[in-house]
Design an enzyme around this catalytic site. Structure first.
Site, short mmCIF file in Angstrom:
data_model
loop_
_atom_site.label_atom_id
_atom_site.label_comp_id
_atom_site.label_asym_id
_atom_site.label_seq_id
_atom_site.Cartn_x
_atom_site.Cartn_y
_atom_site.Cartn_z
N TYR A 1 5.27 -0.05 -7.67
CA TYR A 1 4.40 -1.19 -6.55
C TYR A 1 3.35 -1.47 -7.57
CZ TYR A 1 5.54 -0.68 -2.08
OH TYR A 1 5.12 -0.92 -1.23
N HIS B 1 8.97 -1.48 3.96
CA HIS B 1 8.38 -2.57 2.39
C HIS B 1 10.08 -3.29 2.84
CE1 HIS B 1 8.82 -4.18 -1.13
NE2 HIS B 1 10.34 -3.97 -1.34
P1 GTP Z 1 5.70 -4.64 0.99
O1 GTP Z 1 7.03 -5.18 1.87
O2 GTP Z 1 5.61 -2.98 1.59
O3 GTP Z 1 5.67 -5.32 -0.74
O4 GTP Z 1 4.57 -5.38 1.52
P2 GTP Z 1 4.77 -6.56 2.12
O5 GTP Z 1 4.87 -7.70 1.12
O6 GTP Z 1 4.14 -7.21 3.35
O7 GTP Z 1 2.52 -6.84 1.90
P3 GTP Z 1 2.06 -6.75 0.04
O8 GTP Z 1 3.34 -7.10 -0.75
O9 GTP Z 1 0.95 -7.61 -0.10
O10 GTP Z 1 1.32 -5.38 -0.02
C1 GTP Z 1 2.44 -4.15 -0.49
C2 GTP Z 1 1.79 -3.07 0.46
O11 GTP Z 1 1.05 -2.64 -0.07
C3 GTP Z 1 1.68 -3.46 1.77
O12 GTP Z 1 2.93 -3.42 2.32
C4 GTP Z 1 0.37 -2.37 2.21
O13 GTP Z 1 1.60 -1.22 2.11
C5 GTP Z 1 -0.09 -2.04 0.85
N1 GTP Z 1 -1.40 -2.70 1.43
C6 GTP Z 1 -1.19 -4.29 1.32
N2 GTP Z 1 -2.52 -4.75 1.55
C7 GTP Z 1 -3.31 -3.44 1.92
C8 GTP Z 1 -4.43 -3.39 2.00
O14 GTP Z 1 -5.81 -4.44 2.38
N3 GTP Z 1 -5.41 -1.77 2.17
C9 GTP Z 1 -4.18 -0.88 2.12
N4 GTP Z 1 -4.79 0.06 2.01
N5 GTP Z 1 -2.73 -0.91 2.03
C10 GTP Z 1 -2.48 -2.54 1.86
MG MG Z 2 5.10 -7.34 -0.92
#
Ligand code: GTP
Ligand code: MG
Length: 138
Positions: free
Chosen positions: A49, A115
């Site tokens: 990540y 994810h």
């Molecule tokens: P992924 O498929 O996991 O990458 O999810 P996404 O693409 O829908 O979201 P993004 O890439 O923006 O964020 C990656 C991951 O970080 C998310 O799936 C969540 O598990 C975590 N995450 C995102 N926003 C928040 C937040 O505001 N608070 C917390 N605790 N975790 C977050």
């Molecule tokens: Mg993502």
């Protein structure tokens, strides 16, 4: 056919939701062509990540991803990357469309059950991080 990388996250493996989540993928026409259960270290989660390293939730995210086993997967199908994002639903389960994995199973914006890769280049990179070519059985 397109391939995408998927993770069933610790909140979901803890609640024995692997089968129910896999049923959603298969019903949507996504074939699970590789799958393994692994327990990441916090450092490995951090490497995976790393694009989020500057975000305020990064440390919490890495702790969570290392808190229990995950199921790493490769999904194959027509338009698999976008299709999987649709099946997953919005990041925050409160915003996720009814019937999506996150609407049905996610506990919070952080502990959101799955994810999925967001683009062809990240899909390729993420698949290669977890699987060798020999493990992809289409
Ligand atoms: P992924 O498929 O996991 O990458 O999810 P996404 O693409 O829908 O979201 P993004 O890439 O923006 O964020 C990656 C991951 O970080 C998310 O799936 C969540 O598990 C975590 N995450 C995102 N926003 C928040 C937040 O505001 N608070 C917390 N605790 N975790 C977050
Ligand atoms: Mg993502």
């Amino acid at each position: 056919l397109e391939r995408t990388f998927s993770i069933i996250k610790p909140d979901a493996t803890r609640r024995n939701l692997t089968g129910k989540i896999n049923a959603k993928f298969e019903e949507a026409g996504l074939r699970i062509i590789a799958q393994k259960r692994i327990h990441l270290t916090k450092a490995q989660a951090g490497e995976f990540y790393k694009v989020h390293a500057s975000r305020p939730f990064y440390d919490e995210l890495c702790e969570f991803m290392a808190s229990a086993p995950i199921v790493a997967q490769v999904l194959e199908g027509e338009g698999a990357i976008l299709k999987n994002r649709e099946v997953m639903g919005a990041t925050n389960p409160a915003d996720a469309a009814p019937g999506t994995i996150r609407a049905e199973f996610a506990e919070s914006v952080g502990e959101n059950s799955v994810h999925g890769s967001d683009a062809p280049d990240t899909a390729k990179e993420e698949i290669a991080y977890f699987f060798s070519g020999l493990e992809l059985v289409g």
